[in-house]
Design a protein around this motif. Structure first.
Motif, PDB file in Angstrom:
ATOM      1  N   ALA A 107       0.845  -1.203   0.000  1.00 21.63           N
ATOM      2  CA  ALA A 107       0.000   0.000   0.000  1.00 21.63           C
ATOM      3  C   ALA A 107       0.878   1.249   0.000  1.00 21.63           C
ATOM      4  N   LEU A 108       1.915   1.245   0.829  1.00 19.17           N
ATOM      5  CA  LEU A 108       2.817   2.398   0.913  1.00 19.17           C
ATOM      6  C   LEU A 108       3.511   2.637  -0.423  1.00 19.17           C
ATOM      7  N   ALA A 109       4.046   1.563  -1.002  1.00 23.98           N
ATOM      8  CA  ALA A 109       4.787   1.682  -2.259  1.00 23.98           C
ATOM      9  C   ALA A 109       3.885   2.154  -3.387  1.00 23.98           C
ATOM     10  N   GLY A 130      -9.579   1.133  -2.804  1.00 25.58           N
ATOM     11  CA  GLY A 130      -8.244   0.949  -3.346  1.00 25.58           C
ATOM     12  C   GLY A 130      -7.453  -0.174  -2.700  1.00 25.58           C
ATOM     13  N   ARG A 131      -7.563  -0.252  -1.354  1.00 24.00           N
ATOM     14  CA  ARG A 131      -6.776  -1.275  -0.641  1.00 24.00           C
ATOM     15  C   ARG A 131      -7.253  -2.680  -0.992  1.00 24.00           C
ATOM     16  N   LYS A 132      -8.485  -2.784  -1.467  1.00 23.74           N
ATOM     17  CA  LYS A 132      -9.012  -4.086  -1.892  1.00 23.74           C
ATOM     18  C   LYS A 132      -8.778  -4.285  -3.392  1.00 23.74           C
ATOM     19  N   LYS A 133      -7.973  -3.397  -3.966  1.00 27.82           N
ATOM     20  CA  LYS A 133      -7.604  -3.464  -5.381  1.00 27.82           C
ATOM     21  C   LYS A 133      -8.804  -3.282  -6.305  1.00 27.82           C
ATOM     22  N   LEU A 185      -7.127   4.868 -12.710  1.00 26.00           N
ATOM     23  CA  LEU A 185      -5.897   4.107 -12.479  1.00 26.00           C
ATOM     24  C   LEU A 185      -5.485   3.359 -13.733  1.00 26.00           C
ATOM     25  N   LYS A 186      -6.476   2.869 -14.473  1.00 26.16           N
ATOM     26  CA  LYS A 186      -6.139   2.167 -15.718  1.00 26.16           C
ATOM     27  C   LYS A 186      -5.386   3.113 -16.664  1.00 26.16           C
ATOM     28  N   PHE A 195      -2.924  -3.303  -8.199  1.00 28.25           N
ATOM     29  CA  PHE A 195      -2.312  -2.293  -7.335  1.00 28.25           C
ATOM     30  C   PHE A 195      -3.156  -2.051  -6.092  1.00 28.25           C
ATOM     31  N   ALA A 196      -2.489  -1.697  -4.995  1.00 27.30           N
ATOM     32  CA  ALA A 196      -3.175  -1.500  -3.714  1.00 27.30           C
ATOM     33  C   ALA A 196      -3.145  -0.046  -3.256  1.00 27.30           C
ATOM     34  N   CYS A 197      -2.944   0.855  -4.201  1.00 21.21           N
ATOM     35  CA  CYS A 197      -2.965   2.270  -3.829  1.00 21.21           C
ATOM     36  C   CYS A 197      -4.400   2.699  -3.531  1.00 21.21           C
ATOM     37  N   CYS A 198      -4.555   3.780  -2.755  1.00 23.04           N
ATOM     38  CA  CYS A 198      -5.890   4.325  -2.521  1.00 23.04           C
ATOM     39  C   CYS A 198      -6.331   5.058  -3.792  1.00 23.04           C
TER      40      CYS A 198
END
Lengths: 160, 266
Positions: free
Chosen positions: B20-22, B238-241, B247-248, B86-89
């Motif tokens: 998530a951080l990355a 986001g954290r649940k992808k 984002l795409k 990806f797991a970004c918000c």
């Protein structure tokens, strides 16, 4: 063939200068922190000034090339944050070399916000009649200043 | 060089946290870099280019830690994953918008980073402690800059206020998505890896609400018994992808050159 000793390795590494600041060696800057040799394998620990520094790949290649020149084929480069690089690691000798090159050395404070108001002496004429033009500069590690006396721009190394 | 986690720590949860951080840093770094050549004034072009470069560097540090634990290289993580991995918000994936939105987004993100990194400096996980000790000093310059812009633009002129308020209205619910609960987070809290997203959010609210309010901006938060409460729906997922088309688009852009020649040597 006898591989060179640790002292020889350090002397070779001392020749590697910062690509942006060619008067300072990476050893002077404390970017190269530690060297260990075991069974012909060398581990070099480095700590980056700024982790996003684009010169890091070049620095790693340079270390490997120079050590290969000494006969070491197996070189490992580790990044250490124990402790993280700090601008406090630049000693008076390094600070003077920066000044001579035209870069004001970093403000000596532990409070980053204070760097906005801590004045920089012009590295060209020594005047304190200077002001910050930009909090950010041409590279991650520098900020932009202007000297109102000799009317030249100069950069100051960021406190980090 | 690989490292091992202490066996007492929940491995998958730690990996989720690092990812998530990355991913957050990579996406915001990319969005920030979209201002290069387009900022309203030269100083801001330089500022956001610097900030973007720092953010990308930070993503590299977190991906490098991820590599030490999983063997997956940073290049593989950044350039070979599909956007649905990806797991970004959501917050960091949205287009850069106007400068008001960008300033507000950067400020809200930078305050969250301060809270997160300061908390990680107390982590039971050594790598987190050490990396955060480095990153927090670089991030301090980002916050100094974004906070200064909020202070100046919040109530400078009617026009600047309008853009900034629109930025807050848009960004605030999105920002809450930074604190979406991670899978297995309770295990991380229990083992002292970090205090959890709820605690970080409270810390963050205590910083951003007074600051934005002092810049004459209205924030959708109220105060009860000394704590700040928000009653708007957070932009989670986001954290649940689970992501939006933004984002795409970002990933297509980011990976465009790599996809043409994945084996190229630069």
């Amino acid at each position: 063939m006898q591989l060179p000793d640790e002292r020889t390795i350090w002397r070779e590494l001392e020749k590697i200068t910062d690509p942006e600041i060619p008067v300072l060696s990476l050893v002077d800057m404390k970017i190269i922190r530690e060297v260990t040799v075991r069974d012909g394998k060398v581990s070099v620990s480095i700590s980056p000034t700024f982790v996003g520094c684009p010169a890091l790949d070049h620095i790693k290649d340079e270390i490997k090339t120079r050590l290969a020149g000494l006969g070491f084929a197996d070189v490992e480069i580790l990044t250490t944050y124990t402790p993280p690089w700090s601008s406090d690691m630049l000693d008076e000798n390094a600070r003077e070399k920066l000044r001579a090159f035209g870069i004001a050395p970093p403000a000596q404070t532990s409070e980053i916000p204070a760097t906005l108001i801590i004045p920089a002496a012009c590295p060209f004429c020594g005047s304190m009649h200077t002001h910050m033009e930009g909090e950010f500069g041409a590279t991650l590690c520098k900020q932009l200043f202007y000297c109102d006396d000799c009317r030249q721009s100069f950069e100051r190394f960021k406190t980090v | 060089m690989s490292i091992d986690l202490p066996s007492s720590l929940p491995r998958e949860s730690v990996l989720s946290l690092i990812l998530a951080l990355a991913d957050d840093e990579l996406m915001l770094g990319h969005r920030d870099s979209e201002w290069t050549g387009h900022s309203p004034i030269l100083e801001e072009d330089i500022a956001f280019s610097n900030i973007a470069q720092d953010e990308l560097g930070h993503s590299l540090v977190w991906y490098s830690l991820y590599e030490q634990l999983t063997g997956k290289s940073p290049d593989a993580m950044a350039f070979e994953r599909s956007w649905s991995e990806f797991a970004c918000c959501h917050f960091v994936t949205y287009p850069k918008g106007d400068f008001g939105y960008t300033v507000v987004r950067q400020y809200l993100f930078d305050e969250a980073e301060q809270a997160r990194l300061a908390a990680f400096e107390q982590s039971t996980l050594q790598s987190l402690r050490e990396i955060s000790g480095k990153l927090i000093r670089e991030e301090a310059y980002h916050l100094l800059h974004s906070k200064g812009l909020v202070e100046r633009l919040g109530d400078a002129t009617e026009e600047s206020h309008r853009h900034m308020q629109a930025g807050v209205d848009q960004a605030f619910p999105q920002a809450l998505g930074m604190f979406e609960k991670l899978e297995g987070e309770d295990g991380l809290i229990e083992k002292g890896v970090f205090p959890g997203n709820d605690a970080l959010k409270r810390e963050w609210l205590d910083r951003v609400v007074p600051m934005l309010t002092s810049a004459k901006l209205t924030v959708p938060a109220s105060q009860t018994n000394g704590s700040h409460i928000v009653d708007i729906k957070p932009d989670d997922g986001g954290r649940k992808k689970s992501h939006t088309q933004h984002l795409k688009q970002l990933v297509d852009d980011l990976q465009q050159v790599y996809r043409i020649a994945p084996k190229a040597k630069w």
